[in-house]
Structure formats: C-alpha cells, structure tokens
Design an enzyme around this catalytic site. Structure first.
Site, mmCIF file in Angstrom:
data_model
loop_
_atom_site.group_PDB
_atom_site.id
_atom_site.type_symbol
_atom_site.label_atom_id
_atom_site.label_comp_id
_atom_site.label_asym_id
_atom_site.label_seq_id
_atom_site.Cartn_x
_atom_site.Cartn_y
_atom_site.Cartn_z
ATOM 1 N N GLY A 1 -2.020 9.710 8.514
ATOM 2 C CA GLY A 1 -1.384 8.573 9.191
ATOM 3 C C GLY A 1 -0.204 9.061 10.008
ATOM 4 N N PHE A 2 0.397 8.122 10.724
ATOM 5 C CA PHE A 2 1.533 8.468 11.595
ATOM 6 C C PHE A 2 2.688 9.060 10.779
ATOM 7 C CE2 PHE A 2 5.410 6.104 13.354
ATOM 8 C CZ PHE A 2 5.848 7.196 14.096
ATOM 9 N N ASP B 1 -6.501 11.953 2.648
ATOM 10 C CA ASP B 1 -6.689 10.844 3.590
ATOM 11 C C ASP B 1 -8.176 10.555 3.689
ATOM 12 O OD1 ASP B 1 -4.587 9.754 6.073
ATOM 13 O OD2 ASP B 1 -6.704 9.168 6.085
ATOM 14 N N GLY C 1 -6.522 7.079 9.550
ATOM 15 C CA GLY C 1 -5.819 8.336 9.810
ATOM 16 C C GLY C 1 -6.619 9.191 10.778
ATOM 17 N N LEU D 1 1.705 7.290 0.461
ATOM 18 C CA LEU D 1 1.793 6.548 1.725
ATOM 19 C C LEU D 1 0.488 5.851 2.089
ATOM 20 C CD1 LEU D 1 4.085 8.826 1.919
ATOM 21 C CD2 LEU D 1 3.843 8.615 4.378
ATOM 22 N N TYR E 1 -0.293 -8.805 3.404
ATOM 23 C CA TYR E 1 0.310 -7.466 3.393
ATOM 24 C C TYR E 1 1.597 -7.461 2.586
ATOM 25 C CZ TYR E 1 2.312 -3.090 5.177
ATOM 26 O OH TYR E 1 2.875 -1.844 5.289
ATOM 27 N N LYS F 1 2.009 -5.427 -0.849
ATOM 28 C CA LYS F 1 3.035 -4.389 -1.014
ATOM 29 C C LYS F 1 4.020 -4.790 -2.114
ATOM 30 C CE LYS F 1 2.483 -0.842 1.854
ATOM 31 N NZ LYS F 1 2.475 0.557 1.394
#
Ligand code: UDP
Length: 326
Positions: A10-11, A31, A36, A77, A150, A154
């Site tokens: 991912g970023f 990942d 990703g 992450l 979301y 989370k």
C-alpha cells in the site's frame, strides 16, 4: 530489528518498509495485492533484508505464525481504505478491517509480539468539537449510510487491540489524518490530493465535492512514517492511542486552488454533488483537525512538512510518473 509489515504494498506500507530497511531493519512484507501495487515494492526487492509474502492474513496464517515468531514488532497496516470502497463493498471493509485484524492479533498474542495498529481520523466521525483529542467521542450517522462502515470497522479493530493491550500485549494505536505524498493512489478510490494532482496534470477539471468548504488536515507521508516508527520503538507508547496528523487545516476548495497554482495550470474547478460520486447514501464530515499533543509528548512527533512543500514534492513525483499509470 526484525519487522512484519502487513499491507506492505500500500501507499503508507511501502514507504514504511523502505524506511525500516534504511534503518538496517529486516522486513517481512505481507500484501494480498488486491489494492496494493507490487511496483511500489520493486525497488526494495533488491535488498537482501526484504522478504515479500503474497496473500491475505487469513490465507497465510501458518506462514505468518512462523514469521511472527522471529520478529520484534508487527506493523499492521493491511486494510480496505478509500472512501469509494466503503460505499461499494462494506462487507469487504468489515471482513478485512475487523476479521483479519482479529486473526492477526490472535497470532501476535500467542507469540507475545508488539503490534502497532494503524487506525484513522475517520473514527471521530462527525464529531464537531475540534481539535480531536484521542479520548473524544466518536459520532456516526445511520447504518443505512455505508460510509460509516469504515469508521465502525476501524473502531471495532481498535477495541480488539485495546482488549489485547489490557491482557498485557504491547500494542500502540495510531490514527492517521489524511496522508498524502508520492505513490498514493490517484484513481477515484484514492485520496483527494493525488486525485486533484492527476486531474490538474491531465488538464481535466478538478472535481470539488459539495460546496468545497469541508476541511481536512493533510499530513505528508514522511511525517507519518517517522511517527509510525517511533510508535514501534517507545515503550511508553504501549497501550495508548495517538493522533498522527498535521495542524494545518485547509478547505477542499482552497486545496484545489493551491494545487492549480502549484502546477501552473489554468485548470477549471467544478462542483460535483456528493451523490454523483458516492451514490445517494452518503454523508461527509465538515471538519477534521487533530490535537497532537499526546504524540508530541510521547513520540516526539510533529508534522514538520508544510502543506505547500509536501504538495510540491508530491507533484514532482506525479509529473515524472503520471505516464506510469499511478
Ligand atoms: N473530494 C473532492 N473531490 C474528489 C475527491 C474527494 O472534493 O475528487 C473531497 C471528499 O468529498 C472529502 C475530501 O475531499 O470531502 C477528502 O476526501 P478523501 O477521499 O481524500 O478522504 P476523507 O477525508 O473523506 O476520508
């Protein structure tokens, strides 16, 4: 030190892996490549201390158990991120963000390994008492508004982490505030900064949702990585939640104007109703500003990169790579 990074392609994950390797760490990177991108990790592949494992947490439980046994810190992450994903596939949001976090935390618990869990400023929802401190109320809208899946997911994952922390596992929770920088997804599933930059560079109009007066506090990737690494190191951070964000609040309309100015383009700004982009059941938050005093005290964290400077760096990156499909 040896690390496991989930969501490594991912970023943020790819920048974190690069920074850990630079500090002489050994990195196991997981990942599933659903969102990703392997090209983000390509430059790291030449490093002998970098090991990539493809698959989701659920798919690679046995391999992960072996890796976790050998690492010092787990950076978790892996997540479904990006607002358009929340409205398109809430089941996947919950499956990845809650169920896979639970699976990972069970493994961390059984091996007694420290976890840094990356959460989000989204958990504050539409609370309008600003700036947000980590103990602020979480304020969400109705279940029929998919966007909240979301924040709810989370939040549930944070509860899992806090539950394990209470049992004695070293866990740190980080709430990121609108991270941007080189390598972020500029498709309609990505964040607004990379989206506006790619629109500007392609001479397309910048699409501002609503009236554009909603605000965010955009945080440059290098600052986020620094805070994330500190969270993995500092014993005094364990069992706590920290906002990682910039204190520079800006409206989305101002952001669009600034990006046009920095690109030197004469592009247009158009106002797009939320419903045209996200569908009928959508709700946005008007303002989002962190109180970062806890992170300053405990992690020595301060977002040092002014927005203008971070945008210039990001812009330069996209100028070179925009042909590469980012
Ligand atoms: N936004 C926008 N145009 C776009 C994409 C996003 O005006 O093309 C707005 C979006 O509606 C929100 C803000 O920019 O008000 C930040 O959106 P982003 O998806 O980056 O992250 P969020 O903070 O909503 O999670």
């Amino acid at each position: 030190m040896r690390y496991l990074v989930t969501g490594a392609a991912g970023f943020v994950g790819s920048h974190l892996c690069a920074a850990l390797l630079k500090r002489n760490g050994t990195v196991w990177a997981l990942d599933d490549l659903s969102k990703g991108r392997p090209e983000r990790l390509a430059p790291l592949g030449r490093n002998l201390r970098f090991h990539f494992l493809q698959g989701s947490i659920a798919q690679r439980l046995d391999a992960l158990a072996e890796i976790i046994e050998t690492v010092d810190v787990i950076y978790h992450l892996a997540a479904v991120v990006g607002v358009k994903n929340y409205v398109e596939d809430p089941v996947r949001v919950v499956e990845v963000n809650v169920c896979e976090t639970l699976a990972l935390m069970k493994l961390a618990w059984s091996h007694g390994k420290k976890v840094v869990f990356t959460s989000t400023s989204e958990v504050y929802g539409k609370n309008n008492e600003l700036p947000f401190t980590e103990d602020a109320d979480r304020v969400y809208g109705p279940a029929g508004t998919d966007r909240w899946c979301y924040a709810v997911a989370k939040s549930a994952a944070e509860h899992i982490c806090l539950g394990y922390a209470r049992r004695g596992l070293p866990v740190v929770i980080l709430r990121y505030f609108n991270v941007y920088g080189p390598g972020a997804d500029s498709s309609e599933y990505g964040g607004v900064v990379s989206r506006f930059i790619s629109q500007a560079l392609a001479d397309q109009p910048l699409t501002v949702h609503g009236d554009g007066n909603q605000t965010r506090s955009f945080t440059y990737i290098n600052d986020i990585v620094r805070g994330t690494i500190a969270a993995g190191k500092r014993v005094e951070a364990e069992g706590k939640i920290f906002n990682l964000g910039s204190n520079e609040e800006i409206s989305i309309l101002q952001l669009a104007r600034l990006i046009l100015q920095l690109t030197g383009k004469k592009g247009k700004i158009i106002f797009q109703p939320y419903s045209d982009f996200y569908g009928p059941h959508y709700e946005d938050m008007r303002r989002r500003v962190p109180d970062t005093s806890a992170a300053e005290r405990c992690l020595d964290f301060k977002a040092r990169t002014p927005l203008r400077e971070g945008l210039m760096k990001t812009l330069e990156w996209y100028r070179i790579r925009i042909g590469g499909g980012f």
